[in-house]
Design an enzyme around this catalytic site. Structure first.
Site, PDB file in Angstrom:
ATOM      1  N   LYS A  13       0.924  -1.232   0.088  1.00  0.00           N
ATOM      2  CA  LYS A  13       0.027  -0.030   0.051  1.00  0.00           C
ATOM      3  C   LYS A  13       0.828   1.166   0.082  1.00  0.00           C
ATOM      4  CE  LYS A  13      -3.983  -2.317   2.425  1.00  0.00           C
ATOM      5  NZ  LYS A  13      -4.759  -2.100   3.587  1.00  0.00           N
ATOM      6  N   TYR A  53     -12.311  -2.880  -3.641  1.00  0.00           N
ATOM      7  CA  TYR A  53     -12.713  -2.980  -2.377  1.00  0.00           C
ATOM      8  C   TYR A  53     -14.317  -2.750  -2.479  1.00  0.00           C
ATOM      9  CZ  TYR A  53      -8.292  -2.112  -0.236  1.00  0.00           C
ATOM     10  OH  TYR A  53      -7.050  -2.175   0.474  1.00  0.00           O
ATOM     11  N   ASN A 120      -1.757  -0.173   7.037  1.00  0.00           N
ATOM     12  CA  ASN A 120      -1.131  -1.389   7.563  1.00  0.00           C
ATOM     13  C   ASN A 120      -0.145  -2.132   6.456  1.00  0.00           C
ATOM     14  OD1 ASN A 120      -3.075  -2.185   5.758  1.00  0.00           O
ATOM     15  ND2 ASN A 120      -4.584  -3.178   7.196  1.00  0.00           N
ATOM     16  N   HIS A 123      -1.933  -5.338   1.413  1.00  0.00           N
ATOM     17  CA  HIS A 123      -3.149  -6.198   1.248  1.00  0.00           C
ATOM     18  C   HIS A 123      -3.030  -7.755   0.801  1.00  0.00           C
ATOM     19  CE1 HIS A 123      -6.925  -7.223  -0.392  1.00  0.00           C
ATOM     20  NE2 HIS A 123      -6.371  -7.745  -1.504  1.00  0.00           N
ATOM     21  N   GLU A 134      -9.159 -10.515  -7.861  1.00  0.00           N
ATOM     22  CA  GLU A 134      -8.313  -9.164  -7.658  1.00  0.00           C
ATOM     23  C   GLU A 134      -7.184  -9.014  -8.747  1.00  0.00           C
ATOM     24  OE1 GLU A 134      -7.266  -9.673  -3.659  1.00  0.00           O
ATOM     25  OE2 GLU A 134      -9.131  -8.964  -2.728  1.00  0.00           O
TER      26      GLU A 134
END
Ligand code: IDP
Ligand code: MG
Length: 142
Positions: A13, A53, A120, A123, A134
């Site tokens: 990310k 998402y 975080n 993913h 995805e």
């Protein structure tokens, strides 16, 4: 792809990419024994993020999440190896970096920064169906 090879979609990310942690994430993936099948650096579009998402649309953290994820470049990675979908989720650790166990990517490398969304680092796909869906979003030609 044979029935023995499982693939997962990993994203480093914007927080991880910005902090120069892409190499550390890839190091852990390779040290575990998974291989890299595809790798790209890109700044996500809102369209890609809305697809990626979709399951979270309408949740309180959805808009801040899309904003954060489009804030800069990411590394998109397809990893390969038997069990790599749950295996990478184990390497990543719990969603909230405060709760993530030491030894995990999120537990070792992130924390609560007081932002609206959990920054975080990574993913990882959560099921074979998610992985297929995805991978198609980030690597339509794969
Ligand atoms: P996961 O990334 O561990 O699979 P998901 O529940 O799929 O977690 O959530 C997607 C992402 O949305 C998380 O990685 C995190 O960045 C963010 N997120 C999830 N739940 C919350 C929350 O309760 N507050 C803020 N951000 C969240
Ligand atoms: Mg998820």
């Amino acid at each position: 792809m044979t029935s023995q090879t499982e693939r997962s979609l990993v994203l480093v990310k914007p927080d991880g990419f910005r902090r120069g942690l892409t190499g550390e994430v890839l190091r852990r993936i390779e040290a575990k024994g998974y291989t890299l099948a595809a790798l790209a650096v890109l700044t996500p579009t809102r369209e890609q993020l809305a697809a990626h998402y979709a399951e979270h649309e309408g949740k309180p953290f959805y808009e801040p999440l899309v904003e954060f994820m489009s804030s800069g470049p990411i590394a998109a990675v397809v990893i390969e190896g038997q069990g790599c979908i749950p295996g990478f989720r184990s390497l990543a650790g719990a969603t909230n970096p405060t709760d993530a166990a030491p030894g995990t990517i999120r537990g070792d490398l992130s924390r609560d920064w007081g932002t609206a969304v959990q920054q975080n680092i990574v993913h990882g796909s959560d099921s074979p169906e998610s992985a297929t869906r995805e991978i198609g979003i980030w690597f339509p030609n794969l």
